[in-house]
Design a protein around this motif. Structure first.
Motif, mmCIF file in Angstrom:
data_model
loop_
_atom_site.group_PDB
_atom_site.id
_atom_site.type_symbol
_atom_site.label_atom_id
_atom_site.label_comp_id
_atom_site.label_asym_id
_atom_site.label_seq_id
_atom_site.Cartn_x
_atom_site.Cartn_y
_atom_site.Cartn_z
ATOM 1 N N LYS A 55 11.800 -8.145 11.638
ATOM 2 C CA LYS A 55 11.404 -7.625 10.333
ATOM 3 C C LYS A 55 10.694 -6.476 10.508
ATOM 4 C CE LYS A 55 9.786 -11.634 9.111
ATOM 5 N NZ LYS A 55 9.360 -12.694 8.360
ATOM 6 N N MET A 56 11.006 -5.473 9.554
ATOM 7 C CA MET A 56 10.208 -4.301 9.583
ATOM 8 C C MET A 56 9.920 -3.867 8.147
ATOM 9 S SD MET A 56 10.814 -0.673 11.625
ATOM 10 C CE MET A 56 9.846 0.789 10.975
ATOM 11 N N PHE A 57 8.760 -3.641 8.094
ATOM 12 C CA PHE A 57 8.425 -2.834 6.432
ATOM 13 C C PHE A 57 7.845 -1.653 6.924
ATOM 14 C CE2 PHE A 57 7.966 -7.720 6.227
ATOM 15 C CZ PHE A 57 8.809 -7.909 5.204
ATOM 16 N N THR A 58 8.253 -0.642 6.053
ATOM 17 C CA THR A 58 7.536 0.856 6.094
ATOM 18 C C THR A 58 7.298 1.212 4.631
ATOM 19 O OG1 THR A 58 9.819 1.730 5.702
ATOM 20 C CG2 THR A 58 9.065 1.649 7.849
ATOM 21 N N VAL A 59 5.887 1.510 4.542
ATOM 22 C CA VAL A 59 5.319 1.806 3.199
ATOM 23 C C VAL A 59 5.010 3.247 3.106
ATOM 24 C CG1 VAL A 59 3.510 1.057 1.571
ATOM 25 C CG2 VAL A 59 4.436 -0.704 3.238
ATOM 26 N N TRP A 60 5.510 3.794 1.913
ATOM 27 C CA TRP A 60 5.264 5.299 2.093
ATOM 28 C C TRP A 60 4.401 5.548 0.596
ATOM 29 C CZ3 TRP A 60 7.094 7.567 6.216
ATOM 30 C CH2 TRP A 60 8.228 6.956 7.073
ATOM 31 N N GLY A 61 3.481 6.541 0.842
ATOM 32 C CA GLY A 61 2.807 7.176 -0.574
ATOM 33 C C GLY A 61 3.873 7.926 -1.140
ATOM 34 N N ASN A 62 3.927 7.834 -2.526
ATOM 35 C CA ASN A 62 4.867 8.977 -3.212
ATOM 36 C C ASN A 62 4.218 10.242 -3.397
ATOM 37 O OD1 ASN A 62 3.040 8.390 -5.082
ATOM 38 N ND2 ASN A 62 4.680 8.056 -6.673
ATOM 39 N N ARG A 63 3.035 10.445 -2.902
ATOM 40 C CA ARG A 63 2.372 11.694 -3.057
ATOM 41 C C ARG A 63 1.947 12.314 -1.825
ATOM 42 N NH1 ARG A 63 -2.535 11.214 -7.299
ATOM 43 N NH2 ARG A 63 -2.776 13.160 -6.729
ATOM 44 N N LYS B 58 -5.428 0.446 -2.122
ATOM 45 C CA LYS B 58 -4.020 0.156 -2.389
ATOM 46 C C LYS B 58 -3.248 -0.218 -1.294
ATOM 47 C CE LYS B 58 -4.113 3.620 -6.119
ATOM 48 N NZ LYS B 58 -3.616 4.776 -6.489
ATOM 49 N N SER B 59 -3.505 0.387 0.017
ATOM 50 C CA SER B 59 -2.648 0.208 1.192
ATOM 51 C C SER B 59 -3.028 -1.353 1.561
ATOM 52 C CB SER B 59 -2.862 1.360 2.451
ATOM 53 O OG SER B 59 -2.550 2.488 1.853
ATOM 54 N N TYR B 60 -4.426 -1.492 1.403
ATOM 55 C CA TYR B 60 -4.869 -2.749 2.183
ATOM 56 C C TYR B 60 -4.373 -3.753 1.412
ATOM 57 C CZ TYR B 60 -8.136 -6.687 2.663
ATOM 58 O OH TYR B 60 -8.760 -7.850 2.930
ATOM 59 N N GLY B 61 -4.104 -3.871 0.027
ATOM 60 C CA GLY B 61 -3.709 -4.758 -0.744
ATOM 61 C C GLY B 61 -2.151 -4.958 -0.270
ATOM 62 N N VAL B 62 -1.296 -3.858 0.038
ATOM 63 C CA VAL B 62 -0.006 -4.179 0.470
ATOM 64 C C VAL B 62 0.013 -5.043 1.569
ATOM 65 C CG1 VAL B 62 2.022 -2.934 1.171
ATOM 66 C CG2 VAL B 62 0.785 -2.300 -0.820
ATOM 67 N N LEU B 63 -0.803 -4.690 2.635
ATOM 68 C CA LEU B 63 -1.040 -5.227 3.810
ATOM 69 C C LEU B 63 -1.142 -6.819 3.841
ATOM 70 C CD1 LEU B 63 -0.897 -5.193 6.941
ATOM 71 C CD2 LEU B 63 -3.338 -4.524 7.033
ATOM 72 N N THR B 64 -2.169 -7.133 2.962
ATOM 73 C CA THR B 64 -2.552 -8.503 2.640
ATOM 74 C C THR B 64 -1.357 -9.322 1.963
ATOM 75 O OG1 THR B 64 -3.522 -7.919 0.382
ATOM 76 C CG2 THR B 64 -4.941 -7.966 2.206
ATOM 77 N N SER B 65 -0.453 -8.598 1.258
ATOM 78 C CA SER B 65 0.734 -9.441 0.478
ATOM 79 C C SER B 65 1.899 -9.339 1.682
ATOM 80 C CB SER B 65 1.207 -8.508 -0.616
ATOM 81 O OG SER B 65 1.746 -7.239 -0.228
ATOM 82 N N LEU B 66 1.941 -8.501 2.679
ATOM 83 C CA LEU B 66 2.865 -8.387 3.615
ATOM 84 C C LEU B 66 2.753 -9.394 5.051
ATOM 85 C CD1 LEU B 66 4.087 -4.600 3.782
ATOM 86 C CD2 LEU B 66 5.308 -6.862 2.560
ATOM 87 N N LEU B 67 1.299 -9.574 5.132
ATOM 88 C CA LEU B 67 1.159 -10.310 6.332
ATOM 89 C C LEU B 67 1.532 -11.594 6.358
ATOM 90 C CD1 LEU B 67 -2.447 -9.275 7.432
ATOM 91 C CD2 LEU B 67 -0.266 -9.271 8.824
ATOM 92 N N PRO B 68 1.362 -12.282 5.338
ATOM 93 C CA PRO B 68 1.869 -13.895 5.097
ATOM 94 C C PRO B 68 3.499 -13.961 5.123
ATOM 95 C CG PRO B 68 0.394 -13.266 3.326
ATOM 96 C CD PRO B 68 0.880 -12.026 4.176
ATOM 97 N N LEU B 69 4.144 -12.878 5.108
ATOM 98 C CA LEU B 69 5.652 -12.908 5.203
ATOM 99 C C LEU B 69 6.105 -12.796 6.701
ATOM 100 C CD1 LEU B 69 6.800 -10.290 2.616
ATOM 101 C CD2 LEU B 69 6.655 -12.952 2.519
ATOM 102 N N CYS B 70 4.958 -12.526 7.601
ATOM 103 C CA CYS B 70 5.156 -12.012 9.069
ATOM 104 C C CYS B 70 4.599 -13.130 9.980
ATOM 105 C CB CYS B 70 4.754 -10.740 9.192
ATOM 106 S SG CYS B 70 5.475 -9.468 8.383
#
Length: 392
Positions: free
Chosen positions: A330-338, A377-389
């Motif tokens: 599994k791989m997740f890539t998170v991009w900033g739209n700005r 904001k990035s930290y919040g995404v990381l905390t939501s993705l870690l449990p999936l991995c």
């Protein structure tokens, strides 16, 4: 009796009165010397014999020809052609061309230029040979990079230092974070302790390693980064600085492995127990290390924030030439739209490259108002993705 018409090739009309033709009982026959020469195989030899006799008569001054000479470059050549076309003028027109010596005297610049051209020819040949040799060396070097015969593999520079080490002291999995700014990122990562469960987290720092100096100085706000042209470079367009970049990425990837493997051995873990995470340039190093099999086994999962992956086209070339692992990851890539450092054309090119690794199941996501920074904001995404991995 026969009337033979010959020598009227200028296509002028022949005047013969009708009473003469009416009273004459003979035949009228046209003659063309070119047709006659080709009508019989013996005629060319007869023609040559006639021309030879005429030549002898001319040389003996027994048969004279009215000759007019025109010198090319001095006389009006148009007059020569006009006179030759005039049927009423029986004079023979002869064109005289200047000799090579006369031409050189008339064009001294050309005389001087020729030795220069001759002297330049060997230099051009030498330059081409050097360019061909350079291209061959570059091609050989690119074929070896990210293999066991590469310069980085033969001359490692030691493990990356660890900037952060938190979590369970007897973990069942290991989160490896490879970012760009260990000082600021460690502040946010320290708060992950409650989200790690039975996992430990270490943060190897490439920016504090001697081999990371070149990558550290690489600016992400240059025009070629912002318009995506730097990412588009490939084998044919690589310059020396691009080869240095690829070497540094491989070298730092191998140093990352040297850093992590002792920790895995310490806890009795394998690479399949590793969740590989990162941001920016560090994420690019981690991705190259995973996909190019610098990491010897498949990791459990990959989470990357705004990864700066050098030359995705070359990555795709290398991926296509390697035997791929069949175990899915599994791989997740998170991009900033700005984030202007990761333009859309680059993201699309990277997505195309990842298709060369079918075992990687990538899920891209966009961070609203996200820029090139690992923030709250990035930290919040990381905390939501870690449990999936992490293992449950």
């Amino acid at each position: 009796a026969q009337l033979v018409v010959y020598g009227h090739g200028v296509a002028q009309p022949i005047e013969i009165t009708p009473p003469l033709l009416a009273a004459w009982g003979g035949g009228l026959q046209g003659f063309n010397i070119a047709r006659w020469v080709h009508s019989l195989s013996a005629n060319p030899k007869k023609m040559m014999a006639v021309m030879e006799n005429i030549t002898k008569l001319v040389r003996a001054n027994k048969f004279t020809l009215d000759t007019v000479l025109y010198k090319v470059g001095e006389d009006a050549i148009s007059d020569a052609f006009s006179r030759a076309a005039d049927a009423s003028d029986s004079a023979q027109v002869v064109l005289i061309f200047p000799t090579l010596q006369e031409e050189l005297q008339q064009n001294p610049e050309q005389t001087e230029a020729e030795p220069m051209q001759k002297s330049a020819a060997p230099a051009q040949a030498t330059k081409k040979k050097e360019e061909d040799e350079r291209e061959k060396l570059k091609s050989d070097w690119l074929n070896l990079i990210f293999t066991n015969q590469s310069v980085a593999a033969m001359s490692p520079e030691g493990p990356l230092p660890i900037a952060l080490d938190i979590g369970d002291k007897n973990p069942d999995s290991l989160v490896v974070w490879v970012g760009d700014n260990p000082k600021s990122e460690s502040v946010a990562l320290n708060d992950l302790t409650n989200s790690l469960g039975r996992a430990a987290l270490i943060s190897p720092s490439w920016s504090q390693h001697p081999a990371g100096e070149g990558l550290l100085e690489f600016e992400l706000n240059t025009p070629e980064i912002l318009d995506g042209s730097w990412y588009m470079r490939n084998r044919q367009t690589f310059e020396n600085e691009d080869l240095d970049m690829l070497h540094d990425v491989e070298l730092l990837g191998r140093s990352l492995v040297e850093c992590v493997e002792p920790r895995l051995k310490q806890h009795g873990l394998l690479w399949k127990n590793v969740i590989l995470c990162g941001f920016g340039k560090g994420a690019g190093i981690a991705l190259y290390a995973a996909l190019m099999k610098i990491i010897s086994e498949q990791v459990s999962a990959i989470i990357l924030f705004s990864p700066i992956v050098a030359f995705p086209g070359f990555l795709a070339e290398k991926l296509g030439a390697m035997k791929r692992d069949t175990n899915p990851v599994k791989m997740f890539t998170v991009w900033g739209n700005r984030n202007k450092s990761t333009p859309g054309a680059y993201r699309q090119l990277l997505a195309q490259a990842l298709r060369k690794a079918p075992e990687v199941h990538n899920t891209p996501d966009t961070l609203p108002d996200g820029d090139h920074i690992f923030d709250v904001k990035s930290y919040g995404v990381l905390t939501s993705l870690l449990p999936l991995c992490l293992p449950r």
